[in-house]
Write an enzyme that holds these catalytic residues in place. Structure first.
Site, short mmCIF file in Angstrom:
data_model
loop_
_atom_site.label_atom_id
_atom_site.label_comp_id
_atom_site.label_asym_id
_atom_site.label_seq_id
_atom_site.Cartn_x
_atom_site.Cartn_y
_atom_site.Cartn_z
CG HIS A 342 -14.77 -15.42 -6.31
ND1 HIS A 342 -14.35 -16.46 -7.12
CD2 HIS A 342 -15.91 -15.86 -5.70
CE1 HIS A 342 -15.20 -17.47 -6.99
NE2 HIS A 342 -16.14 -17.14 -6.14
N GLY A 343 -13.20 -11.06 -7.15
CA GLY A 343 -13.06 -9.70 -6.65
C GLY A 343 -11.72 -9.07 -6.98
#
Length: 488
Positions: A342-343
């Site tokens: 996700h990041g």
């Protein structure tokens, strides 16, 4: 950035749709979708469209090598491969083919790592060892996590079953670059749409269903997600420790609703566009806030990602077949990777591990996977999801911890806190908040199911047109507000 909503709705989409409903061969329609998809991506990422093209070419070549080498090394002819097409061919998993697969995985994950995690890794090294390595500041290509995972899905599927090798490069390019789900999913596995690429039809019922689904998603984005996002952004921008717990709870709940309605709205629009062009994608959300356990939550939240990790990571690690301890370790690994996907921030890793640890605890105390008292299970599931999303939204773990602390400890209602609550809780925002909390559960679907077949189609056609009209009015005055998952 990608197209503004107005350009997409009034220019790009109508032109592409009209070209695709012409009585022409399917190859022409595929060519239109390929050109449109490349133009769609290049509009916002003129340089990085070359990266996506390179990814499609490299993975197409790996697919051809894995497919052709299977026939050559095993002695299986084309007819035998076709017969075994959907059952898998264990005897084709040779050292040479395994080497090709490993190389493909390294290249794909390596490319994703360079563009998405270089600065994060270097900054973490600088913080840990007090060094001063300069950060390259590489810009993150939109949707790279999504199209990289789709490309990997194709290569892995061909490795497992060489009979699904696609010899025509345009088919692989269309699969990877298809604009409805290119920049924010859902992640589509090649095996799910392999047949549809050259064997689909566009029926009136499917087109109508697609338009209704698209309008539903657009409405969710414009009238729920964006409103909840405005409230969440205002509160998360505060020095939250100075305010009352109700301010923090309002911000946390609004962000949890924003990310659900924002992401599920994009998925609705992608699935709707898919139907409009003759494709059927699998569902990506099934009202996750109605879940009665964290395990149930992940059966309903971002289904395409969780199923991707299950099929390509969890099961290859051994799944649940190597003992209880190994099963839980495998789950923690999957949730750790889910957070990283996700990041490039420790906050995303912590978000993933909160869900992972909660899942492991559930396995220990809930052998059946679901609690006996479902409403109680739903409350604790939503509580964990909301708290975890605080870290997902926070810029740092320190800020996230302070936010959660305020949610449970700051009982002092001062004039500033009261002013913020009154500013955010106007009539319109309250109605939107209540509507969001209700629609997060499958209320709408149950009402739809109770309508008679003769009434269902005209009722939802009118509702869809009304939603589209309201969205058009909103677009005329709204500023550009991209989907949250564009940055992943």
């Amino acid at each position: 950035m990608v197209f503004s909503s107005a350009i997409f709705l009034f220019a790009f989409l109508p032109i592409v749709f009209i070209l695709c409903i012409l009585p022409v061969p399917l190859k022409f329609k595929n060519a239109v979708l390929i050109i449109a998809s490349l133009f769609f991506y290049a509009y916002g990422e003129p340089v990085y469209v070359l990266l996506m093209l390179a990814s499609s070419i490299v993975n197409y070549i790996f697919g051809r090598l894995l497919g052709r080498s299977s026939i050559k090394e095993t002695g299986l002819n084309l007819e035998e491969l076709e017969v075994k097409k959907y059952v898998g061919i264990a005897e084709t998993k040779t050292p040479y083919r395994t080497f090709l697969l490993v190389l493909a995985v390294i290249l794909n994950i390596g490319t994703l790592g360079v563009f998405k995690y270089t600065d994060f890794i270097l900054s973490s090294i600088n913080n840990a060892f007090h060094t001063d390595i300069p950060l390259p500041g590489i810009a993150l290509p939109i949707g790279i996590s999504f199209f990289t995972f789709q490309a990997l899905s194709y290569v892995i599927d061909v490795y497992r079953n060489p009979a699904i090798e696609q010899k025509r490069y345009p088919a692989v390019l269309l699969y990877i670059a298809m604009f409805p789900q290119l920049v924010a999913g859902p992640i589509v596995k090649y095996s799910d749409i392999e047949y549809q690429i050259y064997n689909r039809t566009m029926t009136t019922d499917e087109v109508v269903q697609g338009i209704e689904r698209f309008c539903k998603g657009l409405f969710k984005k414009m009238f729920i997600a964006n409103i909840m996002g405005n409230i969440a952004d205002s509160i998360f921008g505060l020095e939250i420790g100075q305010y009352h717990m109700l301010v923090a709870w309002l911000g946390a709940i609004c962000y949890a609703l924003q990310i659900y309605f924002d992401f599920s709205a994009y998925s609705d629009m992608a699935l709707g566009l898919g139907h409009m062009f003759g494709f059927t994608f699998k569902e990506n959300f099934l009202h996750p806030y109605s879940a009665v356990s964290i395990n149930d939550f992940w059966d309903k939240w971002h289904i395409s990602l969780s199923s991707w990790f299950k099929e390509y990571v969890y099961i290859p690690l051994g799944g649940s077949k190597k003992g209880k301890a190994r099963t839980e370790i495998n789950k923690l690994i999957v949730f750790f990777l889910t957070g990283i996907w996700h990041g490039a921030n420790w906050t995303f890793i912590l978000w993933g591990m909160i869900h992972g640890v909660a899942n492991v605890i559930e396995d220990l105390i809930l052998p059946s996977g679901k609690p006996k008292i479902k409403w109680l299970g739903n409350i604790y599931t939503c509580l964990i999801a909301v708290l975890a999303f605080v870290f997902f939204r926070a810029d740092t773990i320190k800020y996230g911890l302070g936010f959660v602390k305020t949610m449970f400890t700051n009982f002092s209602m001062d004039s500033q806190s009261y002013s913020i609550l009154m500013e955010q809780l106007n009539v319109y925002n309250i109605l939107t908040l209540v509507a969001g909390m209700i629609l997060a559960y499958p209320v709408f679907e149950k009402l739809k199911g109770k309508l008679q077949d003769k009434m269902r189609t005209p009722v939802f056609a009118v509702l869809s047109l009304a939603a589209l009209f309201l969205c058009i009015l909103r677009l005329s005055s709204a500023s550009y507000n991209p989907f949250i998952y564009f940055r992943f």
